[in-house]
Scaffold this motif. Structure first.
Motif, PDB file in Angstrom:
ATOM      1  N   TYR A   3      -4.696 -53.421 -25.017  1.00 38.31           N
ATOM      2  CA  TYR A   3      -5.313 -52.105 -25.167  1.00 38.31           C
ATOM      3  C   TYR A   3      -4.304 -50.993 -24.868  1.00 38.31           C
ATOM      4  O   TYR A   3      -4.301 -49.950 -25.537  1.00 38.31           O
ATOM      5  CB  TYR A   3      -6.518 -52.000 -24.239  1.00 38.31           C
ATOM      6  N   ALA A   4      -3.422 -51.193 -23.866  1.00 38.63           N
ATOM      7  CA  ALA A   4      -2.419 -50.182 -23.508  1.00 38.63           C
ATOM      8  C   ALA A   4      -1.513 -49.871 -24.694  1.00 38.63           C
ATOM      9  O   ALA A   4      -1.188 -48.709 -24.961  1.00 38.63           O
ATOM     10  CB  ALA A   4      -1.590 -50.662 -22.320  1.00 38.63           C
ATOM     11  N   ASP A   5      -1.113 -50.915 -25.423  1.00 37.16           N
ATOM     12  CA  ASP A   5      -0.222 -50.721 -26.577  1.00 37.16           C
ATOM     13  C   ASP A   5      -0.948 -49.979 -27.701  1.00 37.16           C
ATOM     14  O   ASP A   5      -0.368 -49.111 -28.360  1.00 37.16           O
ATOM     15  CB  ASP A   5       0.291 -52.072 -27.086  1.00 37.16           C
ATOM     16  N   TRP A   6      -2.218 -50.346 -27.900  1.00 36.34           N
ATOM     17  CA  TRP A   6      -2.982 -49.658 -28.942  1.00 36.34           C
ATOM     18  C   TRP A   6      -3.221 -48.188 -28.582  1.00 36.34           C
ATOM     19  O   TRP A   6      -3.159 -47.310 -29.459  1.00 36.34           O
ATOM     20  CB  TRP A   6      -4.318 -50.348 -29.193  1.00 36.34           C
ATOM     21  N   LEU A   7      -3.459 -47.905 -27.314  1.00 35.20           N
ATOM     22  CA  LEU A   7      -3.665 -46.517 -26.897  1.00 35.20           C
ATOM     23  C   LEU A   7      -2.440 -45.663 -27.222  1.00 35.20           C
ATOM     24  O   LEU A   7      -2.570 -44.513 -27.665  1.00 35.20           O
ATOM     25  CB  LEU A   7      -3.978 -46.445 -25.399  1.00 35.20           C
ATOM     26  N   ASP A   8      -1.250 -46.217 -27.020  1.00 31.37           N
ATOM     27  CA  ASP A   8      -0.017 -45.493 -27.360  1.00 31.37           C
ATOM     28  C   ASP A   8       0.058 -45.238 -28.866  1.00 31.37           C
ATOM     29  O   ASP A   8       0.425 -44.146 -29.313  1.00 31.37           O
ATOM     30  CB  ASP A   8       1.211 -46.286 -26.907  1.00 31.37           C
ATOM     31  N   GLU A   9      -0.270 -46.280 -29.643  1.00 32.81           N
ATOM     32  CA  GLU A   9      -0.262 -46.141 -31.105  1.00 32.81           C
ATOM     33  C   GLU A   9      -1.285 -45.104 -31.554  1.00 32.81           C
ATOM     34  O   GLU A   9      -1.016 -44.270 -32.425  1.00 32.81           O
ATOM     35  CB  GLU A   9      -0.583 -47.492 -31.759  1.00 32.81           C
ATOM     36  N   TRP A  10      -2.456 -45.158 -30.958  1.00 29.81           N
ATOM     37  CA  TRP A  10      -3.547 -44.237 -31.315  1.00 29.81           C
ATOM     38  C   TRP A  10      -3.165 -42.789 -31.013  1.00 29.81           C
ATOM     39  O   TRP A  10      -3.374 -41.899 -31.847  1.00 29.81           O
ATOM     40  CB  TRP A  10      -4.804 -44.658 -30.550  1.00 29.81           C
ATOM     41  N   LEU A  87     -11.222 -46.947 -29.787  1.00 34.18           N
ATOM     42  CA  LEU A  87     -11.707 -48.250 -30.251  1.00 34.18           C
ATOM     43  C   LEU A  87     -12.349 -48.167 -31.632  1.00 34.18           C
ATOM     44  O   LEU A  87     -12.319 -49.129 -32.400  1.00 34.18           O
ATOM     45  CB  LEU A  87     -12.677 -48.840 -29.221  1.00 34.18           C
ATOM     46  N   LYS A  88     -12.897 -47.013 -31.942  1.00 30.39           N
ATOM     47  CA  LYS A  88     -13.435 -46.813 -33.293  1.00 30.39           C
ATOM     48  C   LYS A  88     -12.290 -46.854 -34.310  1.00 30.39           C
ATOM     49  O   LYS A  88     -12.421 -47.441 -35.395  1.00 30.39           O
ATOM     50  CB  LYS A  88     -14.159 -45.465 -33.368  1.00 30.39           C
ATOM     51  N   ALA A  89     -11.157 -46.250 -33.937  1.00 30.66           N
ATOM     52  CA  ALA A  89      -9.984 -46.280 -34.817  1.00 30.66           C
ATOM     53  C   ALA A  89      -9.435 -47.703 -34.936  1.00 30.66           C
ATOM     54  O   ALA A  89      -9.023 -48.130 -36.017  1.00 30.66           O
ATOM     55  CB  ALA A  89      -8.903 -45.340 -34.275  1.00 30.66           C
ATOM     56  N   ALA A  90      -9.442 -48.450 -33.825  1.00 31.50           N
ATOM     57  CA  ALA A  90      -8.970 -49.843 -33.851  1.00 31.50           C
ATOM     58  C   ALA A  90      -9.828 -50.690 -34.777  1.00 31.50           C
ATOM     59  O   ALA A  90      -9.316 -51.552 -35.514  1.00 31.50           O
ATOM     60  CB  ALA A  90      -8.974 -50.416 -32.437  1.00 31.50           C
ATOM     61  N   ASN A  91     -11.113 -50.438 -34.765  1.00 31.83           N
ATOM     62  CA  ASN A  91     -12.030 -51.157 -35.648  1.00 31.83           C
ATOM     63  C   ASN A  91     -11.797 -50.792 -37.112  1.00 31.83           C
ATOM     64  O   ASN A  91     -11.822 -51.652 -38.000  1.00 31.83           O
ATOM     65  CB  ASN A  91     -13.469 -50.855 -35.244  1.00 31.83           C
ATOM     66  N   SER A  92     -11.525 -49.507 -37.363  1.00 34.58           N
ATOM     67  CA  SER A  92     -11.353 -49.047 -38.744  1.00 34.58           C
ATOM     68  C   SER A  92     -10.101 -49.631 -39.402  1.00 34.58           C
ATOM     69  O   SER A  92     -10.045 -49.775 -40.615  1.00 34.58           O
ATOM     70  CB  SER A  92     -11.297 -47.521 -38.795  1.00 34.58           C
ATOM     71  N   VAL A  93      -9.087 -49.972 -38.585  1.00 30.26           N
ATOM     72  CA  VAL A  93      -7.860 -50.548 -39.152  1.00 30.26           C
ATOM     73  C   VAL A  93      -7.828 -52.066 -39.023  1.00 30.26           C
ATOM     74  O   VAL A  93      -6.824 -52.708 -39.320  1.00 30.26           O
ATOM     75  CB  VAL A  93      -6.593 -49.943 -38.492  1.00 30.26           C
ATOM     76  N   GLY A  94      -8.926 -52.657 -38.574  1.00 28.09           N
ATOM     77  CA  GLY A  94      -9.048 -54.111 -38.552  1.00 28.09           C
ATOM     78  C   GLY A  94      -8.489 -54.809 -37.335  1.00 28.09           C
ATOM     79  O   GLY A  94      -8.340 -56.036 -37.331  1.00 28.09           O
ATOM     80  N   LEU A  95      -8.213 -54.076 -36.267  1.00 30.47           N
ATOM     81  CA  LEU A  95      -7.674 -54.720 -35.066  1.00 30.47           C
ATOM     82  C   LEU A  95      -8.770 -55.369 -34.230  1.00 30.47           C
ATOM     83  O   LEU A  95      -8.506 -56.289 -33.453  1.00 30.47           O
ATOM     84  CB  LEU A  95      -6.907 -53.692 -34.221  1.00 30.47           C
ATOM     85  N   ILE A  96      -9.989 -54.873 -34.347  1.00 29.58           N
ATOM     86  CA  ILE A  96     -11.139 -55.533 -33.716  1.00 29.58           C
ATOM     87  C   ILE A  96     -12.234 -55.684 -34.772  1.00 29.58           C
ATOM     88  O   ILE A  96     -12.414 -54.816 -35.626  1.00 29.58           O
ATOM     89  CB  ILE A  96     -11.674 -54.744 -32.492  1.00 29.58           C
ATOM     90  N   LYS A  97     -12.942 -56.808 -34.714  1.00 28.88           N
ATOM     91  CA  LYS A  97     -13.940 -57.098 -35.744  1.00 28.88           C
ATOM     92  C   LYS A  97     -15.171 -56.209 -35.632  1.00 28.88           C
ATOM     93  O   LYS A  97     -15.767 -55.819 -36.630  1.00 28.88           O
ATOM     94  CB  LYS A  97     -14.350 -58.573 -35.651  1.00 28.88           C
ATOM     95  N   GLU A  98     -15.549 -55.917 -34.382  1.00 22.74           N
ATOM     96  CA  GLU A  98     -16.785 -55.154 -34.170  1.00 22.74           C
ATOM     97  C   GLU A  98     -16.541 -54.016 -33.178  1.00 22.74           C
ATOM     98  O   GLU A  98     -15.846 -54.184 -32.176  1.00 22.74           O
ATOM     99  CB  GLU A  98     -17.883 -56.081 -33.624  1.00 22.74           C
ATOM    100  N   TYR A  99     -17.107 -52.861 -33.495  1.00 19.85           N
ATOM    101  CA  TYR A  99     -17.013 -51.716 -32.592  1.00 19.85           C
ATOM    102  C   TYR A  99     -18.215 -51.752 -31.649  1.00 19.85           C
ATOM    103  O   TYR A  99     -19.364 -51.650 -32.074  1.00 19.85           O
ATOM    104  CB  TYR A  99     -17.006 -50.406 -33.395  1.00 19.85           C
ATOM    105  N   THR A 100     -17.943 -51.922 -30.342  1.00 23.85           N
ATOM    106  CA  THR A 100     -19.038 -52.052 -29.372  1.00 23.85           C
ATOM    107  C   THR A 100     -19.007 -50.994 -28.269  1.00 23.85           C
ATOM    108  O   THR A 100     -19.852 -51.006 -27.376  1.00 23.85           O
ATOM    109  CB  THR A 100     -18.998 -53.444 -28.711  1.00 23.85           C
ATOM    110  N   ALA A 101     -18.047 -50.076 -28.334  1.00 23.71           N
ATOM    111  CA  ALA A 101     -17.933 -49.067 -27.272  1.00 23.71           C
ATOM    112  C   ALA A 101     -19.120 -48.109 -27.268  1.00 23.71           C
ATOM    113  O   ALA A 101     -19.356 -47.418 -26.267  1.00 23.71           O
ATOM    114  CB  ALA A 101     -16.629 -48.280 -27.424  1.00 23.71           C
TER     115      ALA A 101
END
Length: 234
Positions: A3-10, A87-101
């Protein structure tokens, strides 16, 4: 991906191009101070609703690093918004299958009552401002009569004052960021507005303009004033 790495990317690729500098700095502060220390080591797939809710509960009880107590509901809701957006952005680019936040339970917020100065209090404030040797303190009087925010007041230039029709045009605001004083457009389009000026304020502004050596209505030694310093003065 952690998650830390994705936060930097986001922050770099989704927040920076689309948000104002102030918003980017706020999000980055929340990420580094609040989210990464507790959730940064988790893989994105491991951020279940329960894991996230436990983090929020802990933050409400003991998230304040200075006091050891909990953070306010408003602060926690800000953290939740950053988590949800990332996490919504992570879901939109396919990094997580389901958005649950969106299943995080938000704490209730209590709106603070806004008080108004009495007539006597306003006159006391005006008297103090007029008796000050610092011309910048007259900005407090401008705030009283026009309702402008401190950031809007300190970004106000003489070109924004129409002395012919007696009007003030709010088109800019400023704040103290990491790089120092930053000017930008107001937060919303509705914040751009024209304010009719009472005769008393118009007369005061004409007198200030005659003595001014700056393009800014409120200045100190010809230079723009810091919002933090002016907040203290006010």
């Amino acid at each position: 991906m952690k998650y830390a790495d994705w936060l930097d990317e986001w922050l770099e690729n989704y927040v920076t191009p689309a948000r104002k500098i102030r918003t980017r700095e706020l999000y980055e502060s929340i990420v580094n101070r609040c989210i990464k220390p507790y959730l940064g080591g988790y893989l994105l797939e491991e951020l279940t609703p329960l894991v996230m809710q436990k983090f929020i509960t802990r933050t409400l009880l003991s998230g304040n690093k200075k006091t050891g107590g909990g953070l306010s509901s408003n602060s926690v809701n800000g953290i939740i918004s950053v988590m949800q957006n990332s996490l919504k952005a992570a879901n939109s680019v396919g990094l997580i299958k389901e958005y649950t936040a969106n299943k995080i339970c938000r704490p209730k917020t209590v709106e603070k009552k806004i008080g108004c100065f009495t007539y006597a209090e306003q006159k006391t404030i005006e008297k103090a401002a007029f008796s000050s040797r610092k011309q910048k303190m007259l900005g407090v009087v401008i705030c009283l009569y026009t309702g402008v925010r401190i950031g809007e007041l300190l970004a106000l230039k003489w070109q924004h004052i129409d002395f012919t029709i007696g009007q003030m045009n709010i088109a800019q605001s400023c704040y103290c960021g990491r790089q120092g004083r930053i000017e930008s457009t107001p937060k919303t389009e509705n914040s751009k507005r024209s304010i009719p000026l009472p005769r008393k304020i118009l007369k005061m502004l004409r007198e200030m303009r005659a003595k001014s050596d700056s393009e800014y209505v409120i200045s100190s030694l010809g230079k723009p004033v810091s919002t933090r310093l002016y907040q203290t003065c006010k």
